[in-house]
Every structure is written in structure tokens, then in C-alpha cells.
Design a protein around this motif. Structure first.
Motif, PDB file in Angstrom:
ATOM      1  N   MET A 198       0.845  -1.195   0.000  1.00 36.77           N
ATOM      2  CA  MET A 198       0.000   0.000   0.000  1.00 36.77           C
ATOM      3  C   MET A 198       0.881   1.246   0.000  1.00 36.77           C
ATOM      4  N   SER A 199       0.652   2.154  -0.956  1.00 35.33           N
ATOM      5  CA  SER A 199       1.467   3.355  -1.048  1.00 35.33           C
ATOM      6  C   SER A 199       1.041   4.364   0.014  1.00 35.33           C
ATOM      7  N   THR A 200       1.936   5.309   0.266  1.00 30.78           N
ATOM      8  CA  THR A 200       1.698   6.340   1.271  1.00 30.78           C
ATOM      9  C   THR A 200       1.581   7.681   0.573  1.00 30.78           C
TER      10      THR A 200
ATOM     11  N   ASP B 165       0.890   8.946   8.089  1.00 32.10           N
ATOM     12  CA  ASP B 165       1.601   7.904   8.830  1.00 32.10           C
ATOM     13  C   ASP B 165       2.997   8.340   9.278  1.00 32.10           C
TER      14      ASP B 165
ATOM     15  N   GLU C  63       9.481   3.280  -0.275  1.00 33.57           N
ATOM     16  CA  GLU C  63       8.059   3.001  -0.520  1.00 33.57           C
ATOM     17  C   GLU C  63       7.268   4.261  -0.847  1.00 33.57           C
TER      18      GLU C  63
ATOM     19  N   TYR D 247       9.774   6.152  12.531  1.00 36.66           N
ATOM     20  CA  TYR D 247       9.056   5.648  11.355  1.00 36.66           C
ATOM     21  C   TYR D 247       9.973   4.808  10.470  1.00 36.66           C
TER      22      TYR D 247
ATOM     23  N   ARG E 175       6.794  -1.983  16.180  1.00 36.52           N
ATOM     24  CA  ARG E 175       5.759  -1.595  15.236  1.00 36.52           C
ATOM     25  C   ARG E 175       4.516  -2.442  15.474  1.00 36.52           C
TER      26      ARG E 175
ATOM     27  N   LYS F 207       0.309  -3.069  13.789  1.00 40.58           N
ATOM     28  CA  LYS F 207      -0.696  -2.722  12.798  1.00 40.58           C
ATOM     29  C   LYS F 207      -1.757  -1.839  13.441  1.00 40.58           C
TER      30      LYS F 207
ATOM     31  N   ARG G 161      -2.342  -0.413   8.762  1.00 35.06           N
ATOM     32  CA  ARG G 161      -1.014   0.053   8.379  1.00 35.06           C
ATOM     33  C   ARG G 161      -0.102  -0.020   9.588  1.00 35.06           C
ATOM     34  N   TRP G 162       1.200  -0.098   9.336  1.00 37.78           N
ATOM     35  CA  TRP G 162       2.150  -0.154  10.436  1.00 37.78           C
ATOM     36  C   TRP G 162       2.269   1.215  11.106  1.00 37.78           C
ATOM     37  N   THR G 163       2.345   1.184  12.429  1.00 39.58           N
ATOM     38  CA  THR G 163       2.699   2.380  13.177  1.00 39.58           C
ATOM     39  C   THR G 163       3.919   2.037  14.018  1.00 39.58           C
TER      40      THR G 163
END
Length: 279
Positions: A1-3, A178, A228, A248, A264, A266, A270-272
Motif C-alpha cells: 500500500m502506497s503512502t 503515517d 516506498e 518511522y 511496530r 498494525k 497500516r504499520w505504526t
């Protein structure tokens, strides 16, 4: 998934356009397909509206880039994976180039958008918010205007949501996603799933200070360039804030605060990223 790009990156593009494009006259424009023109029935209707126009300045309306012309605005909402190129007219065309402005002097401005995720339109200057109501009702903009602490505290205590959700809500604070939300939370010592109305006054002050500092650091270092989610300015120069990221994308690295590994988790798919010292 793009940011998607966040506020510092959009503002960097705006400043580049203001410095380099303002004052130039458009000879003509080219658009590869109707994908970026949901408001139009033909490409010609769009390109004809730009021919011969002079650009006076570059502004932002929320996260949309706005080129100010005599009686019209060229509004560009930049999608995920899209970027601008300021190039000579004879420069090789990058794959995925969707939109090109040819200036009477000074080469071209190109929008490269392989996924076709952007939106472009020309609207009369008096009708911007009527034509695009989605640009109204947005949250506090930490770059355009100083955020008074009382207003910020009121927003934090006025709802009961996780802090990451609060920071990433464009109706509360504009353009934090993010990357910068994780950095803001680390700098303030607060965890992503802390509930907003549980914060003390001191904690809100830390969060307020971290928000302002991190966003302006993102600007100062010309944005965050990651594998990414690459980010270059319109001249192709990559941002360097990735060299200053504390948490990050640094899962497993030692935290600069505790010397324990960065974790990290989910969060909403998305990962945090966070450190054990955040509470």
C-alpha cells in the motif's frame, strides 16, 4: 500500500512552483487522458482553458495546489505516487507523464502520475469553493497559520479518539499522515492508541510543540524520501528528512531515547512505529 504525500511535501512543491513558475505564460497544455479530468467531457475543453494564460502565483487550498491566473485557478490535487518535473522542452518524457504545461519561455512543467490518481481542473477564481466544496471545512494548518494552544487543546479534549487517528484527521489537523504522526507522537512521548481526552495539560503542550516542530523540520529538510514513498522536489532533488526519522520505518533499530528496539504494530491496516517510552 502506497503512502500519500503529507503537508510538508505539498508545501515544498508549492514553494518551488511559486519561485519558478510564477510570472510565466502558458503557451499550451497537454493531457494524456481524461483520467485526471473527471469534471470534463473532453481533453480539449481543459487544455483550451489554459492556452495563453499567465500564472501569477502558486497557493494551497488545503492539500490542493492552486496556480493563480487572471480570472481562473488551475487546481491540482496530487494523488498517491504522483510527482512534478520541471524540465526542458526536449527532455525525455518520463513514463506515466499525464499532464504537461508548455511555457512560452522556460521549458515545461510535467505531472507524472503512473496510477492516474490525481485530479486537475480550471475553475473561475470566484467559484473555487463552490465548485470544490471538499476544500472547505479543513482542519488547522500548522504551516499556513500558527496554531494557538487553546484551539489545539480544545480540539484534543473535544473528542475521545486515539491520538494517531486525531493527528491523521484532515478535519482536525491538515496533512498529517503515517510518517509525521509517528514522529510527532515519539517526540511528545505519547503512544498512538492513547485516547485524546485522557491527556493532561502538560501532555497536550508536548503534543502541540512536537506537531509544530516536526512539521517544520519536514519542511526544513525538504521532505521525506523513502523507497516506498519517494519524494523529490520539482527539480528532481530528493528530500532528506528520512535521515532524521526517529521511529518511522525503523522497526528493530535501537531507540535514541531508551536504546531498546523500536516496535511496530498494525493500526487500521497500516504499520505504526513507536518506542517503549511512549505512554
Amino acid at each position: 500500500m502506497s503512502t500519500p504525500l503529507e503537508l510538508p511535501e505539498i508545501e515544498i512543491i508549492r514553494r518551488d512552483l511559486e519561485r519558478d513558475v510564477a510570472g510565466r505564460k502558458i503557451k499550451n497544455a497537454e493531457i494524456a487522458s481524461l483520467t485526471l479530468l473527471p469534471r470534463y467531457k473532453s481533453r480539449k475543453a481543459f487544455t483550451d482553458s489554459l492556452s495563453g494564460q499567465k500564472i501569477y502565483s502558486a497557493r494551497r487550498a488545503g492539500l490542493a495546489l492552486v496556480l493563480i491566473m487572471k480570472d481562473d485557478y488551475l487546481v491540482m490535487k496530487i494523488g498517491e505516487g504522483a510527482f512534478f518535473e520541471r524540465v526542458a522542452a526536449k527532455a525525455k518524457v518520463t513514463k506515466g507523464t499525464q499532464f504537461t504545461i508548455n511555457f512560452t519561455q522556460g521549458g515545461q512543467l510535467r505531472l507524472v502520475d503512473p496510477g492516474g490518481n490525481s485530479e486537475i481542473c480550471v475553475v473561475p477564481s470566484d467559484d473555487l469553493f463552490e465548485e470544490m466544496p471538499e476544500l472547505t471545512g479543513l482542519g488547522m494548518d500548522p504551516i499556513a497559520d500558527p496554531i494557538p494552544f487553546p484551539s489545539f487543546a480544545g480540539a484534543v479534549l473535544g473528542c475521545s479518539v486515539h491520538l494517531k487517528e486525531l493527528l491523521c484527521d484532515d478535519e482536525v489537523i491538515l496533512g498529517v499522515g503515517d510518517i509525521y504522526s509517528d514522529e510527532i507522537l515519539f517526540a511528545s512521548g505519547l503512544k498512538h492508541d492513547r485516547v485524546s481526552d485522557s491527556l493532561s495539560t502538560q501532555e497536550i503542550r508536548r503534543l502541540h510543540r512536537a506537531l509544530v516542530e516536526i512539521i517544520h523540520d519536514g519542511l526544513r529538510y525538504k521532505g521525506t524520501h523513502l523507497e516506498e514513498r519517494p519524494f523529490n522536489d520539482i527539480f528532481g532533488v530528493p528530500g532528506t528528512y528520512q535521515e532524521h526519522l526517529a521511529v518511522y520505518g525503523r522497526h528493530g533499530d535501537l531507540s535514541q531515547r531508551s536504546r531498546a528496539p523500536i516496535k511496530r504494530k498494525k493500526y487500521k491496516g497500516r504499520w505504526t512505529y513507536f518506542c517503549d517510552t511512549q505512554v
